[in-house]
Scaffold this motif. Structure first.
Motif, mmCIF file in Angstrom:
data_model
loop_
_atom_site.group_PDB
_atom_site.id
_atom_site.type_symbol
_atom_site.label_atom_id
_atom_site.label_comp_id
_atom_site.label_asym_id
_atom_site.label_seq_id
_atom_site.Cartn_x
_atom_site.Cartn_y
_atom_site.Cartn_z
ATOM 1 N N GLY A 43 -50.972 19.595 -80.846
ATOM 2 C CA GLY A 43 -52.187 20.044 -80.184
ATOM 3 C C GLY A 43 -52.227 19.739 -78.707
ATOM 4 N N LEU A 44 -53.428 19.844 -78.163
ATOM 5 C CA LEU A 44 -53.664 19.677 -76.729
ATOM 6 C C LEU A 44 -54.757 18.643 -76.481
ATOM 7 C CD1 LEU A 44 -53.733 23.458 -75.775
ATOM 8 C CD2 LEU A 44 -51.820 21.861 -75.497
ATOM 9 N N THR A 45 -54.690 18.004 -75.319
ATOM 10 C CA THR A 45 -55.722 17.066 -74.884
ATOM 11 C C THR A 45 -56.140 17.399 -73.455
ATOM 12 O OG1 THR A 45 -54.118 15.461 -74.016
ATOM 13 C CG2 THR A 45 -54.803 15.197 -76.317
ATOM 14 N N ALA A 46 -57.345 16.996 -73.098
ATOM 15 C CA ALA A 46 -57.842 17.136 -71.726
ATOM 16 C C ALA A 46 -58.737 15.940 -71.441
ATOM 17 C CB ALA A 46 -58.622 18.430 -71.556
ATOM 18 N N GLY A 47 -58.556 15.346 -70.260
ATOM 19 C CA GLY A 47 -59.333 14.158 -69.966
ATOM 20 C C GLY A 47 -59.622 13.978 -68.486
ATOM 21 N N GLY A 96 -61.318 4.235 -64.034
ATOM 22 C CA GLY A 96 -60.745 2.988 -63.540
ATOM 23 C C GLY A 96 -59.795 3.232 -62.383
ATOM 24 N N ASP A 97 -58.674 2.499 -62.363
ATOM 25 C CA ASP A 97 -57.671 2.632 -61.300
ATOM 26 C C ASP A 97 -57.183 4.061 -61.141
ATOM 27 O OD1 ASP A 97 -57.819 -0.130 -61.038
ATOM 28 O OD2 ASP A 97 -55.983 -0.504 -62.187
ATOM 29 N N ALA A 98 -56.998 4.770 -62.263
ATOM 30 C CA ALA A 98 -56.439 6.120 -62.230
ATOM 31 C C ALA A 98 -57.338 7.107 -61.497
ATOM 32 C CB ALA A 98 -56.178 6.603 -63.646
ATOM 33 N N SER A 99 -58.646 6.883 -61.489
ATOM 34 C CA SER A 99 -59.555 7.817 -60.819
ATOM 35 C C SER A 99 -59.382 7.798 -59.303
ATOM 36 C CB SER A 99 -61.005 7.512 -61.187
ATOM 37 O OG SER A 99 -61.395 6.261 -60.662
ATOM 38 N N ASP A 100 -58.728 6.768 -58.752
ATOM 39 C CA ASP A 100 -58.490 6.706 -57.314
ATOM 40 C C ASP A 100 -57.414 7.686 -56.859
ATOM 41 O OD1 ASP A 100 -60.373 4.694 -57.139
ATOM 42 O OD2 ASP A 100 -58.869 3.078 -57.190
ATOM 43 N N PHE A 101 -56.488 8.075 -57.759
ATOM 44 C CA PHE A 101 -55.380 8.928 -57.345
ATOM 45 C C PHE A 101 -55.137 10.136 -58.249
ATOM 46 C CE2 PHE A 101 -53.966 5.003 -59.353
ATOM 47 C CZ PHE A 101 -53.317 5.480 -60.482
ATOM 48 N N ALA A 102 -55.980 10.351 -59.261
ATOM 49 C CA ALA A 102 -55.850 11.543 -60.108
ATOM 50 C C ALA A 102 -57.245 12.088 -60.416
ATOM 51 C CB ALA A 102 -55.118 11.205 -61.398
ATOM 52 N N SER A 103 -57.341 13.412 -60.491
ATOM 53 C CA SER A 103 -58.647 14.029 -60.708
ATOM 54 C C SER A 103 -58.848 14.533 -62.135
ATOM 55 C CB SER A 103 -58.840 15.189 -59.738
ATOM 56 O OG SER A 103 -57.798 16.128 -59.895
ATOM 57 N N PHE A 104 -57.775 14.835 -62.840
ATOM 58 C CA PHE A 104 -57.878 15.447 -64.163
ATOM 59 C C PHE A 104 -56.542 15.267 -64.868
ATOM 60 C CE2 PHE A 104 -58.024 19.262 -66.973
ATOM 61 C CZ PHE A 104 -59.251 19.025 -67.591
ATOM 62 N N ASN A 105 -56.546 15.257 -66.197
ATOM 63 C CA ASN A 105 -55.276 15.246 -66.914
ATOM 64 C C ASN A 105 -55.339 16.143 -68.145
ATOM 65 O OD1 ASN A 105 -56.862 12.914 -68.093
ATOM 66 N ND2 ASN A 105 -55.118 12.911 -69.487
ATOM 67 N N VAL A 106 -54.233 16.794 -68.431
ATOM 68 C CA VAL A 106 -54.069 17.609 -69.629
ATOM 69 C C VAL A 106 -52.785 17.183 -70.305
ATOM 70 C CG1 VAL A 106 -55.363 19.604 -68.761
ATOM 71 C CG2 VAL A 106 -52.894 19.476 -68.418
ATOM 72 N N SER A 142 -57.846 7.003 -69.121
ATOM 73 C CA SER A 142 -58.582 8.265 -69.119
ATOM 74 C C SER A 142 -59.391 8.367 -70.406
ATOM 75 C CB SER A 142 -57.638 9.470 -68.980
ATOM 76 O OG SER A 142 -56.817 9.604 -70.111
ATOM 77 N N VAL A 143 -60.447 9.154 -70.332
ATOM 78 C CA VAL A 143 -61.254 9.483 -71.511
ATOM 79 C C VAL A 143 -61.225 11.001 -71.645
ATOM 80 C CG1 VAL A 143 -62.767 7.470 -71.413
ATOM 81 C CG2 VAL A 143 -63.405 9.533 -70.182
ATOM 82 N N GLY A 144 -61.249 11.469 -72.891
ATOM 83 C CA GLY A 144 -61.178 12.906 -73.054
ATOM 84 C C GLY A 144 -61.327 13.344 -74.491
ATOM 85 N N VAL A 145 -60.950 14.593 -74.716
ATOM 86 C CA VAL A 145 -61.012 15.204 -76.033
ATOM 87 C C VAL A 145 -59.649 15.799 -76.368
ATOM 88 C CG1 VAL A 145 -63.484 15.704 -75.946
ATOM 89 C CG2 VAL A 145 -61.853 17.393 -75.116
ATOM 90 N N GLY A 146 -59.398 15.899 -77.666
ATOM 91 C CA GLY A 146 -58.154 16.488 -78.122
ATOM 92 C C GLY A 146 -58.376 17.288 -79.385
ATOM 93 N N VAL A 147 -57.457 18.197 -79.644
ATOM 94 C CA VAL A 147 -57.484 18.978 -80.875
ATOM 95 C C VAL A 147 -56.043 19.134 -81.354
ATOM 96 C CG1 VAL A 147 -57.468 21.197 -79.649
ATOM 97 C CG2 VAL A 147 -58.321 21.079 -81.974
ATOM 98 N N THR A 148 -55.810 18.916 -82.637
ATOM 99 C CA THR A 148 -54.486 19.109 -83.217
ATOM 100 C C THR A 148 -54.593 19.959 -84.472
ATOM 101 O OG1 THR A 148 -54.604 17.038 -84.478
ATOM 102 C CG2 THR A 148 -53.487 16.957 -82.331
ATOM 103 N N TYR A 149 -53.527 20.689 -84.736
ATOM 104 C CA TYR A 149 -53.409 21.512 -85.931
ATOM 105 C C TYR A 149 -52.400 20.844 -86.860
ATOM 106 C CZ TYR A 149 -52.552 25.459 -89.011
ATOM 107 O OH TYR A 149 -52.439 26.252 -90.117
ATOM 108 N N ASN A 150 -52.703 20.763 -88.155
ATOM 109 C CA ASN A 150 -51.810 20.147 -89.139
ATOM 110 C C ASN A 150 -50.802 21.182 -89.629
ATOM 111 O OD1 ASN A 150 -53.275 17.754 -88.983
ATOM 112 N ND2 ASN A 150 -54.607 18.322 -90.673
#
Length: 173
Positions: free
Chosen positions: A38-42, A46-56, A161-169
């Motif tokens: 599946g896919l995630t997005a977050g 914390g520290d990561a917010s100083d140098f990254a805006s988004f993650n997938v 990071s905090v986010g959501v994910g979805v996976t298919y079995n």
């Protein structure tokens, strides 16, 4: 960090030694074992917010239910962080074991990954301890979950990071 890995290693060896006295016959079936993709997005915090805006990312897992409620497996994938303020994009590749508890055959679950996160496109930092607790909803085919991901990297940097994910079995036939 080394002490943490030592404690985890000793715990696993002790657990396996205690359980080695019983011979277990594990049968892999479509009802107890499958792949999850599946896919995630977050959003980095914390520290990561100083140098990254988004993650997938991509989430790939192999799971085995050893009771109707408890599942264990291995997890990997790739998380891409989009740099900000002149920082180049970078990535993290987790390699982890995981455990999940399913309350019912369809409904609420919680679990966590524990392993190592390898950083890509980052100078002077190889990665570190990777933890990824999750809570979500599942049915026979899908898992939808929220997560808090933290990689305790070298040089006192926490990649969170905090986010959501979805996976298919994907069931074994």
């Amino acid at each position: 960090m080394k002490k943490l890995f030592l404690i985890l290693g000793i715990s696993v060896i002790g657990f396996n030694t205690v359980n080695a006295q019983e011979e277990v016959n594990v049968e892999i079936t479509p009802d107890n074992s499958w792949l999850k993709a599946g896919l995630t997005a977050g959003v980095p915090v914390g520290d990561a917010s100083d140098f990254a805006s988004f993650n997938v990312g991509a989430d790939v897992r192999a799971q085995h239910l050893f009771t109707p409620n408890w599942g264990v497996g291995v997890a990997s994938g790739y998380n891409h962080y989009f740099g900000k303020d002149g920082v180049d994009d970078f990535g993290m590749i987790p390699l982890a074991g995981f455990v999940r508890y399913y309350f019912t055959p369809s409904g609420l679950f919680f679990g966590s990954d524990l392993g190592y996160g390898f950083l890509t496109n980052v100078d002077n930092n190889e990665g570190g301890l990777y933890v990824n607790p999750q809570i979500g909803y599942h049915n026979r085919d899908w898992n939808i979950y929220g997560y808090y991901q933290n990689t305790f990297t070298e040089n006192d940097l926490n990649l969170q990071s905090v986010g959501v994910g979805v996976t298919y079995n994907i069931r074994f036939k």
